[in-house]
Write an enzyme that holds these catalytic residues in place. Structure first.
Site, PDB file in Angstrom:
ATOM      1  N   GLU A   1       2.328 -12.534   1.837  1.00 47.85           N
ATOM      2  CA  GLU A   1       3.088 -13.498   2.616  1.00 47.85           C
ATOM      3  C   GLU A   1       2.162 -14.300   3.528  1.00 47.85           C
ATOM      4  O   GLU A   1       1.175 -13.779   4.029  1.00 47.85           O
ATOM      5  CB  GLU A   1       4.132 -12.767   3.456  1.00 47.85           C
TER       6      GLU A   1
ATOM      7  N   CYS B   1      -0.560 -18.088   9.546  1.00 50.60           N
ATOM      8  CA  CYS B   1      -1.036 -16.704   9.505  1.00 50.60           C
ATOM      9  C   CYS B   1      -1.185 -16.307   8.033  1.00 50.60           C
ATOM     10  O   CYS B   1      -0.210 -16.318   7.286  1.00 50.60           O
ATOM     11  CB  CYS B   1       0.005 -15.836  10.217  1.00 50.60           C
TER      12      CYS B   1
ATOM     13  N   CYS C   1      -2.474  -2.733   2.680  1.00 48.39           N
ATOM     14  CA  CYS C   1      -3.569  -2.413   3.597  1.00 48.39           C
ATOM     15  C   CYS C   1      -3.846  -0.924   3.519  1.00 48.39           C
ATOM     16  O   CYS C   1      -2.925  -0.125   3.366  1.00 48.39           O
ATOM     17  CB  CYS C   1      -3.191  -2.795   5.030  1.00 48.39           C
TER      18      CYS C   1
ATOM     19  N   CYS D   1      -2.122   1.880  10.065  1.00 49.83           N
ATOM     20  CA  CYS D   1      -1.834   1.926  11.507  1.00 49.83           C
ATOM     21  C   CYS D   1      -0.366   2.340  11.661  1.00 49.83           C
ATOM     22  O   CYS D   1       0.502   1.891  10.904  1.00 49.83           O
ATOM     23  CB  CYS D   1      -2.079   0.566  12.151  1.00 49.83           C
TER      24      CYS D   1
ATOM     25  N   CYS E   1       2.597  -0.401  11.886  1.00 51.29           N
ATOM     26  CA  CYS E   1       2.526  -1.623  11.075  1.00 51.29           C
ATOM     27  C   CYS E   1       3.207  -1.448   9.718  1.00 51.29           C
ATOM     28  O   CYS E   1       2.919  -0.499   8.978  1.00 51.29           O
ATOM     29  CB  CYS E   1       1.064  -2.013  10.870  1.00 51.29           C
TER      30      CYS E   1
ATOM     31  N   CYS F   1       5.009 -10.470  13.518  1.00 50.32           N
ATOM     32  CA  CYS F   1       3.826  -9.614  13.390  1.00 50.32           C
ATOM     33  C   CYS F   1       4.215  -8.230  12.929  1.00 50.32           C
ATOM     34  O   CYS F   1       5.112  -7.618  13.492  1.00 50.32           O
ATOM     35  CB  CYS F   1       3.187  -9.380  14.747  1.00 50.32           C
TER      36      CYS F   1
HETATM   37  N1  SAH Z   1      -5.802  -5.709   9.987  1.00 52.87           N
HETATM   38  C1  SAH Z   1      -5.971  -6.768  10.946  1.00 52.87           C
HETATM   39  C2  SAH Z   1      -5.039  -7.958  10.777  1.00 52.87           C
HETATM   40  C3  SAH Z   1      -3.607  -7.731  10.445  1.00 52.87           C
HETATM   41  S1  SAH Z   1      -2.467  -7.262  11.680  1.00 52.87           S
HETATM   42  C4  SAH Z   1      -5.872  -6.208  12.330  1.00 52.87           C
HETATM   43  O1  SAH Z   1      -5.551  -5.042  12.489  1.00 52.87           O
HETATM   44  O2  SAH Z   1      -6.174  -6.922  13.271  1.00 52.87           O
HETATM   45  C5  SAH Z   1      -2.325  -8.572  12.827  1.00 52.87           C
HETATM   46  C6  SAH Z   1      -1.860  -8.085  14.213  1.00 52.87           C
HETATM   47  O3  SAH Z   1      -0.476  -7.683  14.217  1.00 52.87           O
HETATM   48  C7  SAH Z   1      -2.654  -6.881  14.646  1.00 52.87           C
HETATM   49  O4  SAH Z   1      -3.052  -6.979  15.989  1.00 52.87           O
HETATM   50  C8  SAH Z   1      -1.644  -5.767  14.445  1.00 52.87           C
HETATM   51  O5  SAH Z   1      -1.976  -4.655  15.177  1.00 52.87           O
HETATM   52  C9  SAH Z   1      -0.357  -6.433  14.875  1.00 52.87           C
HETATM   53  N2  SAH Z   1       0.815  -5.693  14.417  1.00 52.87           N
HETATM   54  C10 SAH Z   1       0.942  -4.943  13.313  1.00 52.87           C
HETATM   55  N3  SAH Z   1       2.164  -4.397  13.227  1.00 52.87           N
HETATM   56  C11 SAH Z   1       2.855  -4.820  14.292  1.00 52.87           C
HETATM   57  C12 SAH Z   1       4.204  -4.632  14.738  1.00 52.87           C
HETATM   58  N4  SAH Z   1       5.084  -3.877  14.050  1.00 52.87           N
HETATM   59  N5  SAH Z   1       4.587  -5.238  15.871  1.00 52.87           N
HETATM   60  C13 SAH Z   1       3.713  -6.028  16.556  1.00 52.87           C
HETATM   61  N6  SAH Z   1       2.437  -6.241  16.185  1.00 52.87           N
HETATM   62  C14 SAH Z   1       2.000  -5.657  15.063  1.00 52.87           C
END
Ligand code: SAH
Length: 389
Positions: free
Chosen positions: A106, A119, A126, A130, A133, A356
């Site tokens: 996406e 974005c 991935c 995390c 996420c 995000c």
């Molecule tokens: N892998 C990279 C880029 C992808 S995530 C990274 O970790 O930076 C982009 C941003 O969105 C990151 O800061 C991530 O931590 C945040 N993010 C991921 N899941 C989220 C969620 N459920 N709510 C808010 N931010 C989130």
């Protein structure tokens, strides 16, 4: 700038034709020289593809007819396929994009205060997992090639400002904050971001293209040798104990190593005024307390940075809750009082699941989940050509 190893050499070819979409200037020069053509063909073709949005060699009228015919035989400009476009009532647009092999990623366009941020994704799924996420829950399928990454920019620019990438006021910024960990797909990501910043392609300034990483330190240590893109670091916690729970990669590369590496990246850049963006996703009762903010103030005191606070966006299957507004503004005020620039990222496009951490795409073959994380381990990155900073 080109990197030495051709990250997309295998994937730039579909139906055995070279896909010129993801090749930066250096690779295109090599391609044309191998055909006995002059170097400047590279820049001509880049402008056709990226500025004017032309993918048919027959329309590239400043190339000789025999060259166009030759290109039709051996090359192509192949874009990933747009499966659907969703428009949010707040102006956010999400494209679901099908890649080779059928999985979808996406890309999201967010218009806001005179800016338009796109974005983009760097991987299908991935491997970092995390805990907060949605992308990580999908598992990992594969790296996107450079054409599939820059193709997301092509698609958005051509949808919003057809044929005029350079005068485009729709997409003003690009962030690699979609699906995937950009630094685990190093060569393809570098090729793609350098194309985004190239004058014969999208021409974005280095301040307008941002790579966001969870902290793959060995890759970050060599990033400054091949690009000067802006850097965002996903920190989310002020100490290792808490960060280990949220970002498992932290067990391998703890906070001190990550911040050292991020500072070294800044030091390599000619413009010493540049700052890192620290991303901090605020989760209710997990990392949103006053003591966390105070600890963060201390932790970041020697790192030139601004802080972006992101309220956690819930997704199905997650047990975390969004931060309360009270806690979020209290957290921000503590950072302000300590002299930091701290902004709260407003949630956009939640009616189309474009916020995000909500990007999930459609990942086929999830069996490869964490394959890279476990099997190759990040040590490989240290072995391969890491230049100490
Ligand atoms: N892998 C990279 C880029 C992808 S995530 C990274 O970790 O930076 C982009 C941003 O969105 C990151 O800061 C991530 O931590 C945040 N993010 C991921 N899941 C989220 C969620 N459920 N709510 C808010 N931010 C989130």
């Amino acid at each position: 700038m080109a990197t030495s190893s051709a990250g997309d050499s295998k994937s730039a070819v579909s139906n055995s034709r070279a896909n010129l979409l993801g090749l930066g200037e250096q690779r295109l020069v090599e391609f044309f020289e191998a055909l006995g053509e002059k170097k400047f063909r590279a820049r001509q073709v880049m402008k056709w593809i990226h500025v004017r949005g032309v993918t048919d060699f027959n329309e590239m009228t400043d190339l000789s007819k025999p060259l166009r015919e030759r290109l039709n035989q051996i090359a192509e400009v192949h874009l990933p396929e747009v499966v659907s476009r969703s428009d949010s009532k707040d102006g956010t647009i999400k494209w679901l994009i099908k890649t080779r092999g059928g999985s979808c990623v996406e890309a999201v366009y967010i218009p806001e205060n005179g800016r338009g941020t796109l974005c983009v994704s760097s991987q299908i799924g991935c491997s970092l997992d995390c805990s907060f996420c949605a992308t990580g829950k999908q598992g990992f399928n594969r790296d996107l090639d450079a054409a599939e990454i820059v193709g997301q920019v092509w698609i958005a620019v051509q949808a919003l400002a057809p044929g005029r990438a350079h005068n485009d006021r729709a997409v003003t910024n690009v962030v690699l904050m979609g699906m995937g960990e950009p630094l685990l797909n190093f060569d393809n990501v570098v090729e793609a971001v350098n194309l985004m910043m190239h004058d014969c392609a999208y021409g974005y300034s280095k301040r307008r293209v941002t790579l966001s990483t969870a902290g793959v330190v060995p890759a970050l240590n060599k990033l400054g040798d091949v690009t000067d893109v802006s850097l965002a670091v996903s920190l989310h916690a002020p100490n290792d104990a808490l960060r280990n729970q949220l970002v498992p990669l932290n067990k391998k590369y703890p906070i001190s190593a990550l911040l050292d590496s991020a500072r070294s990246y800044l030091e390599k850049l000619p413009d010493q005024r540049r700052k890192i963006t620290i991303e901090y996703t605020l989760i209710d009762q997990v990392n949103d307390r006053q003591e966390h903010a105070l600890e963060l103030v201390e932790l970041l005191s020697t790192t030139p940075c601004k802080i972006n606070l992101i309220p956690f966006n819930p997704f199905p299957g997650s047990n975390y809750r969004r931060v309360s507004n009270n806690a979020m503004y209290r957290f921000r005020d503590i950072l302000h009082e300590a002299g930091y620039t701290a902004t709260v990222r407003t949630t956009r496009g939640d009616d189309i699941a474009a916020a995000c951490g909500q990007l999930a795409g459609e990942v086929n073959d999830r069996t490869r989940r964490n394959e890279r994380y476990r099997a190759e381990s990040f040590d490989n990155l240290q072995v391969v050509n890491i230049t100490p900073s």
